[in-house]
Design an enzyme around this catalytic site. Structure first.
Site, PDB file in Angstrom:
ATOM      1  N   VAL A 276      -5.423  -9.335   5.909  1.00 21.37           N
ATOM      2  CA  VAL A 276      -5.193  -8.507   7.095  1.00 21.37           C
ATOM      3  C   VAL A 276      -6.113  -7.296   7.165  1.00 21.37           C
ATOM      4  O   VAL A 276      -6.239  -6.679   8.222  1.00 21.37           O
ATOM      5  CB  VAL A 276      -3.705  -8.069   7.133  1.00 21.37           C
ATOM      6  CG1 VAL A 276      -3.422  -6.979   6.099  1.00 21.37           C
ATOM      7  CG2 VAL A 276      -3.289  -7.642   8.520  1.00 21.37           C
ATOM      8  N   TYR A 277      -6.780  -6.929   6.087  1.00 16.47           N
ATOM      9  CA  TYR A 277      -7.628  -5.738   6.111  1.00 16.47           C
ATOM     10  C   TYR A 277      -8.801  -5.933   7.076  1.00 16.47           C
ATOM     11  O   TYR A 277      -9.616  -6.844   6.909  1.00 16.47           O
ATOM     12  CB  TYR A 277      -8.180  -5.418   4.726  1.00 16.47           C
ATOM     13  CG  TYR A 277      -7.178  -4.975   3.699  1.00 16.47           C
ATOM     14  CD1 TYR A 277      -5.885  -4.551   4.061  1.00 16.47           C
ATOM     15  CD2 TYR A 277      -7.503  -4.957   2.354  1.00 16.47           C
ATOM     16  CE1 TYR A 277      -4.980  -4.150   3.110  1.00 16.47           C
ATOM     17  CE2 TYR A 277      -6.594  -4.546   1.385  1.00 16.47           C
ATOM     18  CZ  TYR A 277      -5.332  -4.148   1.774  1.00 16.47           C
ATOM     19  OH  TYR A 277      -4.430  -3.749   0.824  1.00 16.47           O
TER      20      TYR A 277
END
Length: 321
Positions: free
Chosen positions: A58-59
């Site tokens: 998700v980064y």
């Protein structure tokens, strides 16, 4: 660099947190460094002996994994690197775009491997607990990911100790691959993990790799100072209390008296806890890497520890899903 064991692997006692590196125009981290600015820091970390790197799908909407994978392929030998990533965060709109279902885990491990440009990750972690999916479904899917060769070990992240205990015991009862690590929120400003999670990890032989060991930078600068990140980090703004100012001031006092950086003081305090394996440190300036490495050889006195800990006030649980 010093090395220690995480399960059967040798890892540096500093883990480089890769959330700092990603396309600032993708995802929710406008303060992250783009690829051309990130690569020198990754190379410098490798040159300093760091071999442990932690990112997440998700980064920066997957771009952190892309940057991480590209740099490590260019600068390092894969078999010497311990590469960790995480799953749970939302990766696309609509249904089945997040979580820890079997469907999501199987899709996201393949997506992460594609972005990282590798056949396997060394440590695949659940990025918080998913209350919407039966625990057995999640744990069996993770076991199958390991058995498929796509991950060597599995780990967990911030949750309640009872949830982690339930997961470990369910894995044991079913003969499934066991969690070997806990990535949790732990620093001088947030010590609630000392109540149950850290003693439980010590009892069970679980590696602890704390996130935000410098409290989102709070511990390395004056309380009222701001940065581009503090002005845009909505999650970080929920983690700490005004009463924490007193601890920040004590860190500054100890650092000044000893002639070292505040980061060295905060990291040295964390390293005193024998259950801590390697803190996850974000580095966006050369001095930050120097401070992290120097902290490995810096020791606090018992009196300094009492000084640093004296102002702590209990916090509500922060960082769990």
């Amino acid at each position: 660099m010093r090395y220690t064991k995480l399960a059967g692997m040798d890892v540096s006692e500093i883990c480089l947190g890769m959330m700092s590196y990603g396309d600032p125009n993708r995802g929710g981290h406008p303060w992250s460094l783009p690829e051309e600015d990130s690569r020198p820091f990754i190379k410098a970390a490798l040159d300093a002996g760091i071999n442990f790197f932690d990112t997440a799908n998700v980064y920066s909407a997957g771009s952190s994994e892309e940057i991480t994978g590209g740099a490590l392929r260019d600068f390092a030998r894969r078999d010497e690197i311990v590469l960790a990533t995480k799953v749970n965060g939302r990766m696309h709109d609509g249904v089945n775009g997040a979580g820890l279902s079997r469907k999501a885990i199987f899709a996201e491990i393949d997506n992460s491997l594609r972005r990282l440009g590798t056949d396997y990750v060394d440590l695949y972690q659940i990025h918080r607990f998913d209350r919407t999916v039966p625990l057995e479904e999640t744990l069996e899917a993770l076991h199958d990911v390991v058995k498929s060769g796509k991950a060597r070990y599995i780990g967990a992240s911030s949750m309640y100790a009872w949830q982690f205990a339930k997961a470990l015991f369910t894995q044991r009862e079913n003969g499934w691959t066991r969690f070997v690590s806990m990535q949790n929120h732990y620093n001088l400003l947030y010590r609630e993990e000392e109540r149950e999670m850290l003693p439980f990890c010590a009892d069970q032989g679980i590696a602890v790799i704390p996130w935000s060991p410098l409290a989102r930078g709070r511990l390395v600068r004056d309380w009222d100072a701001t940065t581009a990140r503090t002005e845009t980090d909505e999650f970080g703004s929920t983690l700490y209390l005004e009463s924490d100012r007193a601890i920040v001031e004590e860190v500054a006092a100890v650092a000044s008296a000893r002639g070292v950086s505040r980061a060295q003081v905060a990291l040295a305090w964390l390293r005193r806890n024998p259950v801590v394996t390697a803190p996850i440190v974000g580095i966006t300036k050369p001095a930050q890497l120097d401070d992290a490495v120097a902290a490995l050889d810096f020791e606090l006195t018992d009196e300094e520890v009492r000084q640093l800990e004296s102002g702590y006030q209990p916090h509500r649980v922060a960082g769990h899903s």
